[in-house]
Design a protein around this motif. Structure first.
Motif, PDB file in Angstrom:
ATOM      1  N   GLY A   1      -4.235   5.054 -10.323  1.00 55.00           N
ATOM      2  CA  GLY A   1      -5.162   3.866 -10.777  1.00 55.00           C
ATOM      3  C   GLY A   1      -3.892   3.103 -11.403  1.00 55.00           C
TER       4      GLY A   1
ATOM      5  N   PRO B   1       0.950  -1.314  -0.005  1.00 56.60           N
ATOM      6  CA  PRO B   1      -0.058  -0.014  -0.001  1.00 56.60           C
ATOM      7  C   PRO B   1       0.874   1.407  -0.071  1.00 56.60           C
TER       8      PRO B   1
ATOM      9  N   HIS C   1      -1.107  -2.025  -5.391  1.00 55.45           N
ATOM     10  CA  HIS C   1      -1.954  -2.501  -4.476  1.00 55.45           C
ATOM     11  C   HIS C   1      -3.254  -1.517  -4.426  1.00 55.45           C
ATOM     12  N   PRO C   2      -4.226  -2.205  -4.071  1.00 58.12           N
ATOM     13  CA  PRO C   2      -5.780  -1.607  -4.110  1.00 58.12           C
ATOM     14  C   PRO C   2      -5.806  -0.660  -3.021  1.00 58.12           C
ATOM     15  N   ALA C   3      -5.013  -0.666  -1.969  1.00 59.28           N
ATOM     16  CA  ALA C   3      -5.027   0.388  -0.860  1.00 59.28           C
ATOM     17  C   ALA C   3      -4.024   1.519  -1.112  1.00 59.28           C
ATOM     18  N   SER C   4      -3.412   1.633  -2.308  1.00 56.98           N
ATOM     19  CA  SER C   4      -2.664   2.719  -2.747  1.00 56.98           C
ATOM     20  C   SER C   4      -3.382   3.739  -3.315  1.00 56.98           C
ATOM     21  N   LYS C   5      -2.934   4.957  -3.007  1.00 57.02           N
ATOM     22  CA  LYS C   5      -3.739   6.263  -3.637  1.00 57.02           C
ATOM     23  C   LYS C   5      -2.690   7.412  -3.984  1.00 57.02           C
TER      24      LYS C   5
END
Length: 297
Positions: free
Chosen positions: A250, A228, A254-258
């Protein structure tokens, strides 16, 4: 705060720390041209939630032992970071925070040894694989002209002229809304007075330049960190254009990355917006491995 020393990857690294000695390691990596004083707002915030926050002077930045090489490759920085993890007794709950060149070191270290680092935060430099698209972009080339100037023999002497006025100009250009004060400048100027330090700091650019020539080869070698990953960037950054951080949205594994863009902030966003950056970092990293409730800035 008096620095302590630890040996890692062949050098004696100086560092400062805050927080409980048994807390998970939060390694905070400064950038160019800077010192661990850049983390004076964030380290207490991390210590409050149970982290052992450690900020080293990176390779080439005294009082860390000066290296002999004239070029410092990014992979060497990553090796330093992972060696510091071992030397400082880090475990699987360790986290990374990096700004500028410290961000590059953090991303490479996290990708090279994902078992060592639970999460990471990078400031002011988006992932290298994305930033490679800026090679040849006229606007970004203009912003990055200091990197080309660093390759010219004698660059360190020009930057040091007039009590390091060249280095201070970079701060003002990169964060146009921030006026660096004594807490920023005195540690930097003291470090720069050490013989060999300005040359060693510019060795990062001299070590990175050969890789950029072969952009395609570099894009295959540079991995995105799988953890993340919080990418923070100032909209007014005069060193790396905000558009390159926005392109990371996008594209992080990792899906928790932003990716988060801070308005009215430049390259030194953690000094310009310390409360907001502290809150975002704390929420992303958690406390001793646990998620932290949102805190109002």
């Amino acid at each position: 705060m008096e620095p302590r020393f630890v040996r890692a990857n062949g050098l004696a690294f100086a560092y400062v720390e805050q927080g409980p000695s048994d807390g998970p390691l939060a390694l905070c990596l400064h950038g160019f041209p800077d010192t661990p004083a850049t983390w004076r707002h964030l380290m207490p915030t991390l210590a409050e939630v149970g982290f052992r926050a450690v900020a080293p002077w990176l390779r080439g930045y005294p009082p860390t032992e000066l290296p002999r090489e004239r070029r410092i490759a990014p992979d060497t920085l990553a090796a330093d970071v992972n060696a510091l993890h071992r030397a400082l007794g880090g475990d699987r709950d360790a986290v990374l925070v990096g700004h500028d060149w410290g961000a590059v070191a953090a991303m490479r270290a996290a990708a090279a040894a994902p078992e060592r680092w639970r999460r990471l935060v990078t400031l002011a430099v988006p992932p290298e694989r994305i930033l490679l698209g800026a090679v040849g972009d006229r606007r970004q080339v203009l912003r990055s002209r200091h990197a080309m100037a660093a390759l010219v023999p004698g660059a360190e002497h020009r930057l040091m002229a007039g009590d390091a006025e060249g280095f201070l100009r970079l701060w003002r250009r990169w964060s146009p809304g921030y006026v660096p004060g004594p807490d920023d400048l005195e540690p930097l100027q003291q470090m720069l007075r050490t013989p060999g330090a300005p040359r060693a700091m510019l060795a990062y650019y001299r070590g990175f330049a050969p890789a950029v020539v072969s952009r395609r080869a570099l894009s295959h070698r540079v991995s995105l960190p799988p953890q993340p990953h919080l990418v923070l960037h100032g909209r007014q950054d005069g060193c790396v254009g905000v558009e390159w951080a926005e392109r990371a949205e996008g594209r992080l594994p990792h899906p928790a990355s932003k990716v988060m863009i801070l308005d009215d902030a430049g390259h030194f966003l953690h000094l310009e917006r310390p409360e907001e950056v502290g809150r975002l970092v704390r929420e992303h990293l958690g406390a001793r491995g646990r998620t932290v409730p949102a805190v109002r800035a």
